[in-house]
Enzyme design. Structure first.
Site, PDB file in Angstrom:
ATOM      1  N   ARG A  39       0.817  -1.226   0.000  1.00 34.76           N
ATOM      2  CA  ARG A  39       0.000   0.000   0.000  1.00 34.76           C
ATOM      3  C   ARG A  39       0.845   1.270   0.000  1.00 34.76           C
ATOM      4  O   ARG A  39       0.454   2.283   0.572  1.00 34.76           O
ATOM      5  CB  ARG A  39      -0.954   0.025   1.204  1.00 34.76           C
ATOM      6  CG  ARG A  39      -2.132  -0.905   1.098  1.00 34.76           C
ATOM      7  CD  ARG A  39      -3.224  -0.293   0.221  1.00 34.76           C
ATOM      8  NE  ARG A  39      -4.176  -1.306  -0.192  1.00 34.76           N
ATOM      9  CZ  ARG A  39      -5.334  -1.541   0.430  1.00 34.76           C
ATOM     10  NH1 ARG A  39      -5.700  -0.808   1.439  1.00 34.76           N
ATOM     11  NH2 ARG A  39      -6.132  -2.489   0.009  1.00 34.76           N
ATOM     12  N   ARG A  43      -6.014  11.280  -6.848  1.00 33.67           N
ATOM     13  CA  ARG A  43      -7.271  10.551  -6.690  1.00 33.67           C
ATOM     14  C   ARG A  43      -8.478  11.470  -6.875  1.00 33.67           C
ATOM     15  O   ARG A  43      -9.514  11.060  -7.395  1.00 33.67           O
ATOM     16  CB  ARG A  43      -7.323   9.898  -5.310  1.00 33.67           C
ATOM     17  CG  ARG A  43      -8.426   8.861  -5.142  1.00 33.67           C
ATOM     18  CD  ARG A  43      -8.563   8.511  -3.673  1.00 33.67           C
ATOM     19  NE  ARG A  43      -9.432   7.389  -3.382  1.00 33.67           N
ATOM     20  CZ  ARG A  43     -10.721   7.328  -3.603  1.00 33.67           C
ATOM     21  NH1 ARG A  43     -11.331   8.326  -4.222  1.00 33.67           N
ATOM     22  NH2 ARG A  43     -11.430   6.277  -3.228  1.00 33.67           N
ATOM     23  N   ASP A  82      -6.523  -2.969  -7.925  1.00 37.13           N
ATOM     24  CA  ASP A  82      -7.077  -3.632  -6.752  1.00 37.13           C
ATOM     25  C   ASP A  82      -7.277  -5.106  -7.084  1.00 37.13           C
ATOM     26  O   ASP A  82      -7.454  -5.456  -8.256  1.00 37.13           O
ATOM     27  CB  ASP A  82      -8.411  -3.001  -6.334  1.00 37.13           C
ATOM     28  CG  ASP A  82      -8.699  -3.307  -4.870  1.00 37.13           C
ATOM     29  OD1 ASP A  82      -8.306  -2.498  -4.015  1.00 37.13           O
ATOM     30  OD2 ASP A  82      -9.277  -4.373  -4.586  1.00 37.13           O
ATOM     31  N   TYR A 127     -14.701 -12.425  -1.077  1.00 37.81           N
ATOM     32  CA  TYR A 127     -15.434 -11.183  -1.394  1.00 37.81           C
ATOM     33  C   TYR A 127     -16.645 -11.462  -2.287  1.00 37.81           C
ATOM     34  O   TYR A 127     -17.702 -10.848  -2.134  1.00 37.81           O
ATOM     35  CB  TYR A 127     -14.513 -10.168  -2.077  1.00 37.81           C
ATOM     36  CG  TYR A 127     -13.568  -9.481  -1.114  1.00 37.81           C
ATOM     37  CD1 TYR A 127     -14.020  -8.493  -0.248  1.00 37.81           C
ATOM     38  CD2 TYR A 127     -12.226  -9.830  -1.056  1.00 37.81           C
ATOM     39  CE1 TYR A 127     -13.152  -7.859   0.642  1.00 37.81           C
ATOM     40  CE2 TYR A 127     -11.353  -9.201  -0.177  1.00 37.81           C
ATOM     41  CZ  TYR A 127     -11.830  -8.221   0.672  1.00 37.81           C
ATOM     42  OH  TYR A 127     -10.982  -7.601   1.553  1.00 37.81           O
TER      43      TYR A 127
HETATM   44  O1  1CP Z   1       0.359   0.417  -3.283  1.00 44.24           O
HETATM   45  C1  1CP Z   1      -0.166  -0.681  -3.387  1.00 44.24           C
HETATM   46  O2  1CP Z   1      -0.019  -1.590  -2.564  1.00 44.24           O
HETATM   47  C2  1CP Z   1      -0.928  -0.976  -4.696  1.00 44.24           C
HETATM   48  C3  1CP Z   1      -2.322  -0.814  -4.638  1.00 44.24           C
HETATM   49  C4  1CP Z   1      -3.284  -1.803  -3.995  1.00 44.24           C
HETATM   50  C5  1CP Z   1      -3.177  -3.182  -3.717  1.00 44.24           C
HETATM   51  C6  1CP Z   1      -1.968  -4.059  -3.857  1.00 44.24           C
HETATM   52  C7  1CP Z   1      -4.597  -1.417  -3.652  1.00 44.24           C
HETATM   53  C8  1CP Z   1      -5.144  -0.050  -3.797  1.00 44.24           C
HETATM   54  N1  1CP Z   1      -5.276  -2.530  -3.243  1.00 44.24           N
HETATM   55  C9  1CP Z   1      -4.443  -3.612  -3.250  1.00 44.24           C
HETATM   56  C10 1CP Z   1      -4.769  -5.006  -2.927  1.00 44.24           C
HETATM   57  C11 1CP Z   1      -5.955  -5.294  -2.100  1.00 44.24           C
HETATM   58  N2  1CP Z   1      -7.221  -4.752  -2.179  1.00 44.24           N
HETATM   59  C12 1CP Z   1      -6.004  -6.292  -1.106  1.00 44.24           C
HETATM   60  C13 1CP Z   1      -4.850  -7.196  -0.787  1.00 44.24           C
HETATM   61  C14 1CP Z   1      -3.878  -6.537   0.106  1.00 44.24           C
HETATM   62  C15 1CP Z   1      -4.370  -6.266   1.509  1.00 44.24           C
HETATM   63  O3  1CP Z   1      -4.664  -7.231   2.220  1.00 44.24           O
HETATM   64  O4  1CP Z   1      -4.440  -5.085   1.863  1.00 44.24           O
HETATM   65  C16 1CP Z   1      -7.294  -6.324  -0.556  1.00 44.24           C
HETATM   66  C17 1CP Z   1      -7.814  -7.239   0.533  1.00 44.24           C
HETATM   67  C18 1CP Z   1      -8.058  -5.347  -1.239  1.00 44.24           C
HETATM   68  C19 1CP Z   1      -9.491  -5.035  -1.037  1.00 44.24           C
HETATM   69  C20 1CP Z   1      -9.648  -3.633  -0.619  1.00 44.24           C
HETATM   70  N3  1CP Z   1      -9.488  -2.561  -1.470  1.00 44.24           N
HETATM   71  C21 1CP Z   1      -9.900  -3.117   0.668  1.00 44.24           C
HETATM   72  C22 1CP Z   1     -10.018  -3.967   1.924  1.00 44.24           C
HETATM   73  C23 1CP Z   1     -11.396  -4.031   2.445  1.00 44.24           C
HETATM   74  C24 1CP Z   1     -11.548  -5.072   3.528  1.00 44.24           C
HETATM   75  O5  1CP Z   1     -12.134  -6.096   3.247  1.00 44.24           O
HETATM   76  O6  1CP Z   1     -11.048  -4.839   4.639  1.00 44.24           O
HETATM   77  C25 1CP Z   1      -9.978  -1.720   0.570  1.00 44.24           C
HETATM   78  C26 1CP Z   1     -10.302  -0.725   1.647  1.00 44.24           C
HETATM   79  C27 1CP Z   1      -9.665  -1.393  -0.785  1.00 44.24           C
HETATM   80  C28 1CP Z   1      -9.566  -0.037  -1.383  1.00 44.24           C
HETATM   81  C29 1CP Z   1      -8.205   0.348  -1.782  1.00 44.24           C
HETATM   82  N4  1CP Z   1      -7.413  -0.333  -2.684  1.00 44.24           N
HETATM   83  C30 1CP Z   1      -6.229   0.337  -2.873  1.00 44.24           C
HETATM   84  C31 1CP Z   1      -6.281   1.516  -2.047  1.00 44.24           C
HETATM   85  C32 1CP Z   1      -5.195   2.535  -1.954  1.00 44.24           C
HETATM   86  C33 1CP Z   1      -7.519   1.490  -1.380  1.00 44.24           C
HETATM   87  C34 1CP Z   1      -8.064   2.522  -0.408  1.00 44.24           C
HETATM   88  C35 1CP Z   1      -8.910   3.533  -1.078  1.00 44.24           C
HETATM   89  C36 1CP Z   1      -8.177   4.793  -1.329  1.00 44.24           C
HETATM   90  O7  1CP Z   1      -7.208   5.118  -0.641  1.00 44.24           O
HETATM   91  O8  1CP Z   1      -8.530   5.556  -2.234  1.00 44.24           O
END
Ligand code: 1CP
Length: 340
Positions: A25, A38, A75, A151
């Site tokens: 992240r 964003r 994502d 999911y």
């Molecule tokens: O920088 C990086 O790591 C690249 C971007 C990235 C990655 C690798 C994002 C952007 N998402 C992911 C993978 C991801 N998405 C995972 C696996 C990694 C982990 O465990 O964190 C998972 C479970 C998700 C699903 C997801 N997407 C969630 C989790 C929800 C839950 O069930 O708890 C959330 C909140 C997101 C949104 C998201 N994806 C990425 C970002 C930066 C965000 C947050 C929104 C934002 O900041 O605008």
């Protein structure tokens, strides 16, 4: 040729001058620059689907934090969408699926995704590759089939994923059918990512920890292993199964090159369980809430414990959005300046 190929050498078990560092992240709300980019998109899903914006935030942490790799901004939930199950991202809450998977009919309706169904990710990878100009490797990724199934069945995030687990317990055959479809889709997707420029791949099994050891092997690792077999001949593959505690030894038997560890795992125990693999991790992201002295001391202890070779420095899970950017930078600087 890459100017900085530390990550690739470490992943392959080749000699390095120092351990590479990147952060899960790293492209995210920690960076004000990310928030600015964003805000140009209507919502998260549109953001992910706009290659120019995705490439911009992918490069940001390399420039701003000085990390040794970029990870493509996307994502894991783009796979369900490409299979026919769209998602929304609810601000401050997380993902939501308007439709979920409950029956054989639902599974039959899903398509096996092709790389072409995710062309926006391929375009983002190509653009990023150009912008990185061979400075550092570019990481591609996907979710592990179990985490994606979780999911698709649950319809949102969950602490327990009890609905998804109910599906495994009550309809195991259907669960395997769905996992197979997700696996084939993920293999197509990752092959496309490699063709578009990804130098290394990471499989995120974020919800491995809600499964028992036996169920982890049957419903998760089996499919992760198939993905490793399909992609490892092309590029190094890292498997990150969060909270898979007793699973490290079995993960080490897959054809992955490296294993991601969360912060609950003792590095020396993991070394014994996975002698043949590179290890990645595993600082608690909350360490970055501490004062500078504590961050420096604990990071240095971690580096000393893992050692220089066959090690990729990272956190044990993703950065939290409210962590101070300067503390993140400090963590990266400590790794790069350590007396290797
Ligand atoms: O920088 C990086 O790591 C690249 C971007 C990235 C990655 C690798 C994002 C952007 N998402 C992911 C993978 C991801 N998405 C995972 C696996 C990694 C982990 O465990 O964190 C998972 C479970 C998700 C699903 C997801 N997407 C969630 C989790 C929800 C839950 O069930 O708890 C959330 C909140 C997101 C949104 C998201 N994806 C990425 C970002 C930066 C965000 C947050 C929104 C934002 O900041 O605008």
């Amino acid at each position: 040729m890459l100017k900085n190929d530390l990550l690739l050498r470490a992943a392959k078990g080749l000699e390095v001058e120092r351990a590479p560092v990147w952060l899960m992240r790293q492209a995210g709300r920690v960076l004000p620059e990310y928030r600015a980019t964003r805000s140009k998109a209507k919502n998260f899903v549109e953001f992910v689907k706009t290659p120019e914006l995705a490439a911009e935030v992918t490069v940001q942490p390399v420039t701003i934090l000085g990390v040794d790799a970029a990870i493509i901004f996307s994502d894991i939930l783009v796979i369900p969408e490409a299979m026919g199950l769209p998602y929304e991202m609810i601000e401050a809450k997380g993902p939501r699926f308007p439709n979920t998977i409950n029956s054989k009919t639902d599974i039959d309706k899903l398509k096996i995704a092709e790389a072409g169904d995710l062309d926006y990710v391929m375009q983002a990878l190509k653009l990023t590759k150009r912008e990185l100009n061979n400075s550092v490797p570019l990481i591609g990724f996907c979710g592990a089939p179990w985490t994606i199934l979780a999911y698709m069945v649950e319809g949102s995030g969950s602490k327990t994923f009890s609905k998804a687990k109910q599906f495994l317990y009550t309809q195991p055959e259907l669960a395997h059918q769905l996992l197979e479809k997700i696996t084939l889709s993920s293999i197509n997707y990752l092959k496309g990512q490699v063709a578009a420029g990804a130098d290394l791949l990471q499989i995120f099994d974020s919800w491995a920890g809600v499964l028992s050891e036996k169920m982890f092997y049957e419903f998760s690792l089996k499919y992760i292993s198939q993905i490793c077999d399909a992609l490892s001949p092309l590029v190094p593959v890292t498997v990150f199964a969060k909270d898979a505690h007793d699973g490290i030894e079995k993960i080490a038997q897959t054809t992955c090159s490296s294993i991601g560890l969360d912060w609950t795992i003792d590095p020396l125990t993991a070394r014994k369980q996975a002698e043949n693999k590179t290890l990645q991790g595993n600082a608690d992201p909350c360490l970055l809430y501490a004062d500078e002295k504590t961050i420096i001391a604990q990071t240095q202890t971690m580096l000393k414990t893992f050692g220089k070779q066959k090690y990729i420095c990272n956190l044990g899970h993703g950065l939290y959005p409210d962590i101070d950017k300067e503390k993140v930078k400090l963590f990266v600087d400590v790794v790069k300046g350590y007396g290797w």
